[in-house]
Design an enzyme around this catalytic site. Sequence first.
Site, PDB file in Angstrom:
ATOM      1  CG  HIS A   1     -83.830  80.744  73.525  1.00  9.90           C
ATOM      2  ND1 HIS A   1     -83.308  81.906  73.015  1.00  9.90           N
ATOM      3  CD2 HIS A   1     -82.789  80.088  74.078  1.00  9.90           C
ATOM      4  CE1 HIS A   1     -82.004  81.960  73.267  1.00  9.90           C
ATOM      5  NE2 HIS A   1     -81.662  80.866  73.902  1.00  9.90           N
TER       6      HIS A   1
ATOM      7  CE  LYS B   1     -72.992  83.039  76.861  1.00  6.07           C
ATOM      8  NZ  LYS B   1     -74.280  82.494  76.444  1.00  6.07           N
TER       9      LYS B   1
ATOM     10  CB  SER C   1     -78.226  84.879  71.752  1.00  9.19           C
ATOM     11  OG  SER C   1     -79.374  84.227  72.249  1.00  9.19           O
TER      12      SER C   1
ATOM     13  NE  ARG D   1     -78.004  75.583  70.826  1.00  4.98           N
ATOM     14  CZ  ARG D   1     -77.110  76.554  70.920  1.00  4.98           C
ATOM     15  NH1 ARG D   1     -77.174  77.552  70.088  1.00  4.98           N
ATOM     16  NH2 ARG D   1     -76.165  76.534  71.839  1.00  4.98           N
TER      17      ARG D   1
HETATM   18  N1  COA Z   1     -82.205  78.025  70.364  1.00  4.23           N
HETATM   19  C1  COA Z   1     -81.335  78.992  70.066  1.00  4.23           C
HETATM   20  N2  COA Z   1     -80.245  79.267  70.803  1.00  4.23           N
HETATM   21  C2  COA Z   1     -80.064  78.535  71.897  1.00  4.23           C
HETATM   22  C3  COA Z   1     -80.923  77.512  72.279  1.00  4.23           C
HETATM   23  C4  COA Z   1     -82.031  77.262  71.447  1.00  4.23           C
HETATM   24  N3  COA Z   1     -82.905  76.297  71.719  1.00  4.23           N
HETATM   25  N4  COA Z   1     -80.465  76.955  73.400  1.00  4.23           N
HETATM   26  C5  COA Z   1     -79.346  77.606  73.718  1.00  4.23           C
HETATM   27  N5  COA Z   1     -79.109  78.561  72.812  1.00  4.23           N
HETATM   28  C6  COA Z   1     -77.962  79.449  72.756  1.00  4.23           C
HETATM   29  C7  COA Z   1     -78.172  80.758  73.420  1.00  4.23           C
HETATM   30  O1  COA Z   1     -78.750  81.681  72.565  1.00  4.23           O
HETATM   31  C8  COA Z   1     -76.747  81.117  73.791  1.00  4.23           C
HETATM   32  O2  COA Z   1     -76.118  81.676  72.669  1.00  4.23           O
HETATM   33  P1  COA Z   1     -74.857  82.650  72.803  1.00  4.23           P
HETATM   34  O3  COA Z   1     -73.859  81.982  73.699  1.00  4.23           O
HETATM   35  O4  COA Z   1     -74.433  82.762  71.406  1.00  4.23           O
HETATM   36  O5  COA Z   1     -75.334  83.956  73.376  1.00  4.23           O
HETATM   37  C9  COA Z   1     -76.109  79.762  74.087  1.00  4.23           C
HETATM   38  O6  COA Z   1     -76.904  78.831  73.435  1.00  4.23           O
HETATM   39  C10 COA Z   1     -76.073  79.378  75.533  1.00  4.23           C
HETATM   40  O7  COA Z   1     -77.183  79.941  76.133  1.00  4.23           O
HETATM   41  P2  COA Z   1     -77.827  79.528  77.503  1.00  4.23           P
HETATM   42  O8  COA Z   1     -78.435  78.210  77.380  1.00  4.23           O
HETATM   43  O9  COA Z   1     -78.680  80.644  77.904  1.00  4.23           O
HETATM   44  O10 COA Z   1     -76.557  79.354  78.427  1.00  4.23           O
HETATM   45  P3  COA Z   1     -75.619  80.455  79.064  1.00  4.23           P
HETATM   46  O11 COA Z   1     -74.275  79.863  79.120  1.00  4.23           O
HETATM   47  O12 COA Z   1     -75.747  81.778  78.439  1.00  4.23           O
HETATM   48  O13 COA Z   1     -76.191  80.612  80.512  1.00  4.23           O
HETATM   49  C11 COA Z   1     -77.103  79.867  82.601  1.00  4.23           C
HETATM   50  C12 COA Z   1     -76.510  79.505  81.258  1.00  4.23           C
HETATM   51  C13 COA Z   1     -77.379  81.344  82.758  1.00  4.23           C
HETATM   52  C14 COA Z   1     -78.386  79.100  82.689  1.00  4.23           C
HETATM   53  C15 COA Z   1     -76.063  79.398  83.625  1.00  4.23           C
HETATM   54  O14 COA Z   1     -74.864  80.102  83.447  1.00  4.23           O
HETATM   55  C16 COA Z   1     -76.568  79.580  85.027  1.00  4.23           C
HETATM   56  O15 COA Z   1     -77.317  78.756  85.507  1.00  4.23           O
HETATM   57  N6  COA Z   1     -76.117  80.672  85.707  1.00  4.23           N
HETATM   58  C17 COA Z   1     -76.421  80.940  87.090  1.00  4.23           C
HETATM   59  C18 COA Z   1     -75.272  80.504  87.995  1.00  4.23           C
HETATM   60  C19 COA Z   1     -75.298  79.019  88.146  1.00  4.23           C
HETATM   61  O16 COA Z   1     -76.124  78.457  88.841  1.00  4.23           O
HETATM   62  N7  COA Z   1     -74.374  78.346  87.463  1.00  4.23           N
HETATM   63  C20 COA Z   1     -74.432  76.901  87.406  1.00  4.23           C
HETATM   64  C21 COA Z   1     -73.388  76.283  88.220  1.00  4.23           C
HETATM   65  S1  COA Z   1     -72.487  75.311  87.092  1.00  4.23           S
END
Ligand code: COA
Length: 163
Positions: free
Chosen positions: A17, A41, A129, A90
């Site tokens: 990240h 999650k 993560s 990624r």
């Molecule tokens: N390096 C390492 N890991 C990375 C990464 C990077 N550059 N980019 C993403 N990841 C990983 C994260 O660690 C995470 O791993 P995990 O699932 O094993 O824990 C995974 O990719 C996804 O992470 P993230 O990008 O944080 O997405 P998420 O699905 O956890 O959450 C939100 C995304 C929170 C941004 C999204 O759900 C959100 O916007 N929520 C608010 C409600 C909303 O508006 N929803 C949108 C309507 S569709």
Amino acid sequence: MKIGVYSGSFDPITKGHTEIIVRAAKLVEKLIVVVLNNVNKKYLFNLEEREEMVKETFKNIVNIEVKSFQGLLVNFMHENNSTLIIRGLRAVSDYEYELTMAFANKEISEEEIETIFIPSSKKYMYLSSTVVREVALNGGKLNLYLDEVVEKKIREKIALEKK
Ligand code: COA
């Protein structure tokens, strides 16, 4: 002022990240890193703990601000005067999920919000993560994946959970 937003769960924040966020901050005048919840999650760290770790990680970068928010990302963006989401990409496996979110955020913001993607470096292409939590739970080495301060927090958290 061009304000970009990088959103994520950060459970916990990894070097993957950080790599993307530092590059994203060079593209805008201000980058807000917002810690959110994905309703699907179950988290190891609560929202405040995740925000704290992200704040600590970027405390020395002047144009990065860290916040947390409960609710829709588009509402957060509206409140913070931004129309630009920056996300990392990624491996190919990210593509469909990222497109779904990008389309949804564009639609529910009445076409106001755009998403751009920064390709992850090869080094962190398969880091997540979940991998970090798995390695941590089994007592493996984390220095390749986490900053020192985050590593300390996850070790403490896991020790507490095991009690
Ligand atoms: N390096 C390492 N890991 C990375 C990464 C990077 N550059 N980019 C993403 N990841 C990983 C994260 O660690 C995470 O791993 P995990 O699932 O094993 O824990 C995974 O990719 C996804 O992470 P993230 O990008 O944080 O997405 P998420 O699905 O956890 O959450 C939100 C995304 C929170 C941004 C999204 O759900 C959100 O916007 N929520 C608010 C409600 C909303 O508006 N929803 C949108 C309507 S569709």
